[in-house]
Write a protein that holds these residues in place. Structure first.
Motif, PDB file in Angstrom:
ATOM      1  N   ILE A  18       9.116   5.187  -4.507  1.00  0.00           N
ATOM      2  CA  ILE A  18       8.696   6.532  -4.094  1.00  0.00           C
ATOM      3  C   ILE A  18       8.223   6.501  -2.648  1.00  0.00           C
ATOM      4  CG2 ILE A  18       6.942   8.327  -4.428  1.00  0.00           C
ATOM      5  CD1 ILE A  18       7.143   7.668  -7.469  1.00  0.00           C
ATOM      6  N   LEU A  19       7.391   5.512  -2.299  1.00  0.00           N
ATOM      7  CA  LEU A  19       6.876   5.427  -0.938  1.00  0.00           C
ATOM      8  C   LEU A  19       7.991   5.153   0.062  1.00  0.00           C
ATOM      9  CD1 LEU A  19       3.514   3.541  -1.569  1.00  0.00           C
ATOM     10  CD2 LEU A  19       3.888   5.992  -1.203  1.00  0.00           C
ATOM     11  N   ALA A  20       8.986   4.362  -0.330  1.00  0.00           N
ATOM     12  CA  ALA A  20      10.140   4.116   0.541  1.00  0.00           C
ATOM     13  C   ALA A  20      10.917   5.417   0.767  1.00  0.00           C
ATOM     14  CB  ALA A  20      11.045   3.045  -0.060  1.00  0.00           C
ATOM     15  N   LEU A  21      11.058   6.235  -0.281  1.00  0.00           N
ATOM     16  CA  LEU A  21      11.745   7.523  -0.138  1.00  0.00           C
ATOM     17  C   LEU A  21      10.954   8.483   0.751  1.00  0.00           C
ATOM     18  CD1 LEU A  21      13.080   8.060  -3.764  1.00  0.00           C
ATOM     19  CD2 LEU A  21      14.443   7.703  -1.687  1.00  0.00           C
ATOM     20  N   VAL A  22       9.627   8.453   0.653  1.00  0.00           N
ATOM     21  CA  VAL A  22       8.786   9.294   1.513  1.00  0.00           C
ATOM     22  C   VAL A  22       9.008   8.912   2.972  1.00  0.00           C
ATOM     23  CG1 VAL A  22       6.388   9.766   2.192  1.00  0.00           C
ATOM     24  CG2 VAL A  22       7.042   9.803  -0.216  1.00  0.00           C
ATOM     25  N   ARG A  23       9.030   7.610   3.244  1.00  0.00           N
ATOM     26  CA  ARG A  23       9.246   7.148   4.622  1.00  0.00           C
ATOM     27  C   ARG A  23      10.641   7.547   5.112  1.00  0.00           C
ATOM     28  NH1 ARG A  23       5.270   3.720   6.337  1.00  0.00           N
ATOM     29  NH2 ARG A  23       3.854   2.988   4.734  1.00  0.00           N
ATOM     30  N   LYS A  24      11.635   7.441   4.234  1.00  0.00           N
ATOM     31  CA  LYS A  24      13.001   7.826   4.593  1.00  0.00           C
ATOM     32  C   LYS A  24      13.063   9.328   4.891  1.00  0.00           C
ATOM     33  CE  LYS A  24      17.709   7.991   2.821  1.00  0.00           C
ATOM     34  NZ  LYS A  24      18.560   7.842   1.661  1.00  0.00           N
ATOM     35  N   CYS A  25      12.455  10.133   4.044  1.00  0.00           N
ATOM     36  CA  CYS A  25      12.438  11.586   4.252  1.00  0.00           C
ATOM     37  C   CYS A  25      11.739  11.935   5.565  1.00  0.00           C
ATOM     38  CB  CYS A  25      11.751  12.292   3.092  1.00  0.00           C
ATOM     39  SG  CYS A  25      12.722  12.302   1.587  1.00  0.00           S
ATOM     40  N   HIS A  26      10.671  11.203   5.888  1.00  0.00           N
ATOM     41  CA  HIS A  26       9.968  11.446   7.143  1.00  0.00           C
ATOM     42  C   HIS A  26      10.914  11.247   8.324  1.00  0.00           C
ATOM     43  CE1 HIS A  26       6.819  11.528  10.175  1.00  0.00           C
ATOM     44  NE2 HIS A  26       7.403  10.464  10.686  1.00  0.00           N
ATOM     45  N   HIS A  27      11.640  10.138   8.309  1.00  0.00           N
ATOM     46  CA  HIS A  27      12.548   9.842   9.422  1.00  0.00           C
ATOM     47  C   HIS A  27      13.686  10.845   9.512  1.00  0.00           C
ATOM     48  CE1 HIS A  27      10.774   6.249  11.066  1.00  0.00           C
ATOM     49  NE2 HIS A  27      10.549   5.830   9.834  1.00  0.00           N
ATOM     50  N   GLU A  28      14.151  11.323   8.388  1.00  0.00           N
ATOM     51  CA  GLU A  28      15.240  12.311   8.393  1.00  0.00           C
ATOM     52  C   GLU A  28      14.762  13.661   8.902  1.00  0.00           C
ATOM     53  OE1 GLU A  28      16.767  12.268   4.410  1.00  0.00           O
ATOM     54  OE2 GLU A  28      17.784  10.353   4.701  1.00  0.00           O
ATOM     55  N   PHE A  48       1.715  14.253  11.601  1.00  0.00           N
ATOM     56  CA  PHE A  48       1.731  13.120  10.689  1.00  0.00           C
ATOM     57  C   PHE A  48       2.853  12.162  11.050  1.00  0.00           C
ATOM     58  CE2 PHE A  48      -0.077  16.583   8.128  1.00  0.00           C
ATOM     59  CZ  PHE A  48      -1.271  15.989   7.758  1.00  0.00           C
ATOM     60  N   ASP A  49       2.558  10.868  10.971  1.00  0.00           N
ATOM     61  CA  ASP A  49       3.622   9.882  11.105  1.00  0.00           C
ATOM     62  C   ASP A  49       3.974   9.387   9.710  1.00  0.00           C
ATOM     63  OD1 ASP A  49       1.626   8.068  10.370  1.00  0.00           O
ATOM     64  OD2 ASP A  49       1.554   7.063  12.305  1.00  0.00           O
ATOM     65  N   GLU A  50       4.908   8.469   9.618  1.00  0.00           N
ATOM     66  CA  GLU A  50       5.356   8.033   8.291  1.00  0.00           C
ATOM     67  C   GLU A  50       4.247   7.363   7.496  1.00  0.00           C
ATOM     68  OE1 GLU A  50       7.678   4.128   7.881  1.00  0.00           O
ATOM     69  OE2 GLU A  50       8.219   4.814   9.895  1.00  0.00           O
ATOM     70  N   ASP A  51       3.337   6.672   8.172  1.00  0.00           N
ATOM     71  CA  ASP A  51       2.228   6.026   7.462  1.00  0.00           C
ATOM     72  C   ASP A  51       1.282   7.065   6.865  1.00  0.00           C
ATOM     73  OD1 ASP A  51       3.162   3.456   8.057  1.00  0.00           O
ATOM     74  OD2 ASP A  51       2.013   3.363   9.924  1.00  0.00           O
ATOM     75  N   ASP A  52       1.038   8.159   7.606  1.00  0.00           N
ATOM     76  CA  ASP A  52       0.179   9.235   7.095  1.00  0.00           C
ATOM     77  C   ASP A  52       0.786   9.866   5.851  1.00  0.00           C
ATOM     78  OD1 ASP A  52      -1.667   8.993   9.233  1.00  0.00           O
ATOM     79  OD2 ASP A  52      -0.437  10.327  10.479  1.00  0.00           O
ATOM     80  N   ARG A  53       2.074  10.156   5.917  1.00  0.00           N
ATOM     81  CA  ARG A  53       2.747  10.776   4.766  1.00  0.00           C
ATOM     82  C   ARG A  53       2.748   9.842   3.560  1.00  0.00           C
ATOM     83  NH1 ARG A  53       6.107  15.400   6.151  1.00  0.00           N
ATOM     84  NH2 ARG A  53       5.948  15.714   8.377  1.00  0.00           N
ATOM     85  N   ALA A  55       0.602   7.457   2.920  1.00  0.00           N
ATOM     86  CA  ALA A  55      -0.774   7.352   2.417  1.00  0.00           C
ATOM     87  C   ALA A  55      -1.146   8.570   1.578  1.00  0.00           C
ATOM     88  CB  ALA A  55      -1.750   7.191   3.583  1.00  0.00           C
ATOM     89  N   LEU A  56      -0.698   9.751   2.004  1.00  0.00           N
ATOM     90  CA  LEU A  56      -0.975  10.974   1.250  1.00  0.00           C
ATOM     91  C   LEU A  56      -0.321  10.931  -0.129  1.00  0.00           C
ATOM     92  CD1 LEU A  56      -2.121  13.858   1.154  1.00  0.00           C
ATOM     93  CD2 LEU A  56       0.025  14.621   2.167  1.00  0.00           C
ATOM     94  N   VAL A  57       0.932  10.516  -0.170  1.00  0.00           N
ATOM     95  CA  VAL A  57       1.643  10.437  -1.450  1.00  0.00           C
ATOM     96  C   VAL A  57       1.037   9.346  -2.331  1.00  0.00           C
ATOM     97  CG1 VAL A  57       3.866   9.891  -2.532  1.00  0.00           C
ATOM     98  CG2 VAL A  57       3.774  11.423  -0.563  1.00  0.00           C
ATOM     99  N   GLU A  58       0.683   8.215  -1.734  1.00  0.00           N
ATOM    100  CA  GLU A  58       0.062   7.140  -2.506  1.00  0.00           C
ATOM    101  C   GLU A  58      -1.257   7.596  -3.125  1.00  0.00           C
ATOM    102  OE1 GLU A  58      -0.876   2.400  -2.104  1.00  0.00           O
ATOM    103  OE2 GLU A  58      -0.868   3.598  -0.277  1.00  0.00           O
ATOM    104  N   ALA A  59      -2.062   8.317  -2.353  1.00  0.00           N
ATOM    105  CA  ALA A  59      -3.331   8.844  -2.879  1.00  0.00           C
ATOM    106  C   ALA A  59      -3.065   9.794  -4.044  1.00  0.00           C
ATOM    107  CB  ALA A  59      -4.110   9.549  -1.777  1.00  0.00           C
ATOM    108  N   ALA A  60      -2.046  10.627  -3.915  1.00  0.00           N
ATOM    109  CA  ALA A  60      -1.709  11.560  -4.998  1.00  0.00           C
ATOM    110  C   ALA A  60      -1.250  10.800  -6.237  1.00  0.00           C
ATOM    111  CB  ALA A  60      -0.627  12.529  -4.540  1.00  0.00           C
TER     112      ALA A  60
END
Length: 88
Positions: A18-28, A48-53, A55-60
């Motif tokens: 999931i976190l890898a997909l969040v990072r991929k979506c951020h870059h896209e 927000f950078d990819e780390d912020d996004r 971290a937000l998803v991980e917290a959720a």
């Protein structure tokens, strides 16, 4: 290996996916380059950078997210505070 560790490993692997997909979506979704007259320039707001996004998803995912407002119909105070306020 116990059933508990197998389940935890599966959850950990799914969380990593999931976190890898969040990072991929951020870059896209990130705009690359500036085009005068086309690229919007925001006057304010969070960036927000990819780390912020991630971290937000991980917290959720770990249910570590706190809401910033009271539920609808609530006074915003706890019952204990409401009760003490009525006594005065």
């Amino acid at each position: 290996m116990s059933a508990d560790s197998t389940g935890a490993d599966q959850v950990s692997g799914e969380k990593a996916q999931i976190l890898a997909l969040v990072r991929k979506c951020h870059h896209e979704g990130v705009r690359h380059g500036f085009v005068p007259g086309v690229t919007p320039i925001l006057s304010s707001g969070a960036t927000f950078d990819e780390d912020d996004r991630a971290a937000l998803v991980e917290a959720a995912l770990e249910m570590r997210v706190a809401a910033g407002s009271a539920p609808a119909g609530s006074s915003g105070s706890s019952p204990r505070c409401s009760a003490s306020a009525k006594r005065t």
